[in-house]
Write a protein that holds these residues in place. Structure first.
Motif, mmCIF file in Angstrom:
data_model
loop_
_atom_site.group_PDB
_atom_site.id
_atom_site.type_symbol
_atom_site.label_atom_id
_atom_site.label_comp_id
_atom_site.label_asym_id
_atom_site.label_seq_id
_atom_site.Cartn_x
_atom_site.Cartn_y
_atom_site.Cartn_z
ATOM 1 N N PHE A 1 -5.883 11.426 1.312
ATOM 2 C CA PHE A 1 -5.793 10.405 0.266
ATOM 3 C C PHE A 1 -6.398 9.090 0.749
ATOM 4 O O PHE A 1 -7.160 8.436 0.028
ATOM 5 C CB PHE A 1 -4.335 10.203 -0.142
ATOM 6 N N ASP A 2 -6.084 8.711 1.985
ATOM 7 C CA ASP A 2 -6.661 7.490 2.563
ATOM 8 C C ASP A 2 -8.188 7.579 2.608
ATOM 9 O O ASP A 2 -8.893 6.618 2.283
ATOM 10 C CB ASP A 2 -6.127 7.267 3.981
ATOM 11 N N GLU B 1 -1.865 13.136 3.353
ATOM 12 C CA GLU B 1 -1.810 11.672 3.373
ATOM 13 C C GLU B 1 -3.125 11.092 3.899
ATOM 14 O O GLU B 1 -3.653 10.116 3.356
ATOM 15 C CB GLU B 1 -0.639 11.197 4.233
ATOM 16 N N TYR C 1 -1.196 14.595 -4.155
ATOM 17 C CA TYR C 1 -2.129 13.726 -4.880
ATOM 18 C C TYR C 1 -3.094 14.501 -5.770
ATOM 19 O O TYR C 1 -4.037 13.932 -6.294
ATOM 20 C CB TYR C 1 -2.902 12.861 -3.881
ATOM 21 N N THR D 1 -4.290 -2.974 -1.822
ATOM 22 C CA THR D 1 -5.092 -1.909 -1.209
ATOM 23 C C THR D 1 -6.112 -2.487 -0.225
ATOM 24 O O THR D 1 -7.104 -1.841 0.100
ATOM 25 C CB THR D 1 -5.819 -1.079 -2.294
ATOM 26 N N TYR E 1 0.829 -1.207 0.000
ATOM 27 C CA TYR E 1 0.000 0.000 0.000
ATOM 28 C C TYR E 1 0.866 1.262 0.000
ATOM 29 O O TYR E 1 0.545 2.245 -0.668
ATOM 30 C CB TYR E 1 -0.938 0.001 1.210
ATOM 31 N N LYS F 1 0.770 4.333 -2.758
ATOM 32 C CA LYS F 1 0.657 5.762 -2.485
ATOM 33 C C LYS F 1 1.821 6.538 -3.101
ATOM 34 O O LYS F 1 1.628 7.610 -3.685
ATOM 35 C CB LYS F 1 0.615 6.009 -0.971
#
Length: 214
Positions: free
Chosen positions: A124-125, A121, A95, A201, A67, A71
């Motif tokens: 994005f998650d 971060e 991102y 993922t 994962y 990323k």
């Protein structure tokens, strides 16, 4: 005199052949981006004397298809891994988030967003979790199949949704690859489905309404 001329001509031809064998440097242009902060970018370069004090060399972990690797691969493709960057279309950060996507996961202050790598971060998650919820039926139905020559995987679907939205991914899958969304730079859904396929993922839990919390 003829021998000298022949020698000179031969030497010129050899030198010309050697020079023509070298490739020109390719210049990478980042005109489509602009940096927001005035911070200097710094880099740590390896040194021949880095180990003089008996310290161990830093071991960089191999991320592969994990994962973390997913990323990082997305971040490099989107912005070369830069957090404080905005493209001409207004997409922001590592991102390349749009304002609509940020609002959907509870992020309103875009200036703070650009200043905070941890927030990016987590955002994005959260967006992955939301897209995984929206596309849960498609993930179950299409993963393992081949569409338009592309092996469909969960990570590829989530990456493509990050590029063009969950709706564009659904259109691509149900049309057998005939519906091909492209972003402002010409990148297609199919490109992301293929390039980012096969990553793990499974860590991402599908959530209907995820909110970013620090």
């Amino acid at each position: 005199m003829r021998k000298q001329c022949s020698l000179i001509i031969g030497t010129v031809l050899v030198i010309g052949g050697v020079i023509s064998g070298f490739k020109k440097y390719e210049t990478l242009r980042l005109e489509q981006y602009k940096l927001i902060s005035d911070k200097c970018l710094t880099y740590d370069l390896p040194s021949l004397h880095a180990n003089e004090n008996g310290g161990d060399w830093i071991k960089v972990p191999f991320t592969g298809k994990t994962y973390v690797g997913f990323k990082q691969a997305i971040g490099i493709r989107e912005s070369y891994g830069l957090y404080d960057i905005v493209n001409p279309y207004g997409y922001m950060g590592k991102y390349q988030f749009g304002k609509t996507a940020l609002k959907a996961i509870g992020v309103i202050d875009t200036k703070e967003f650009l200043r905070d790598p941890l927030l990016q971060e987590k955002a994005f998650d959260a967006l992955l979790a939301k897209n995984k919820w929206i596309l849960k039926d498609e993930i179950q139905k299409f993963v393992g199949k081949t569409i338009a020559g592309i092996s469909i995987t969960e990570s590829g679907i989530l990456a493509a949704a990050h590029l063009g939205g969950a709706g564009s991914v659904k259109k691509f899958l149900y049309s057998g690859g005939q519906s091909r969304f492209r972003d402002g730079f010409g990148t297609s859904i199919g490109t992301y489905l293929k390039k980012f396929g096969g990553f793990d993922t499974s860590k991402i839990e599908a959530k209907q309404n995820p909110v970013v919390l620090l």
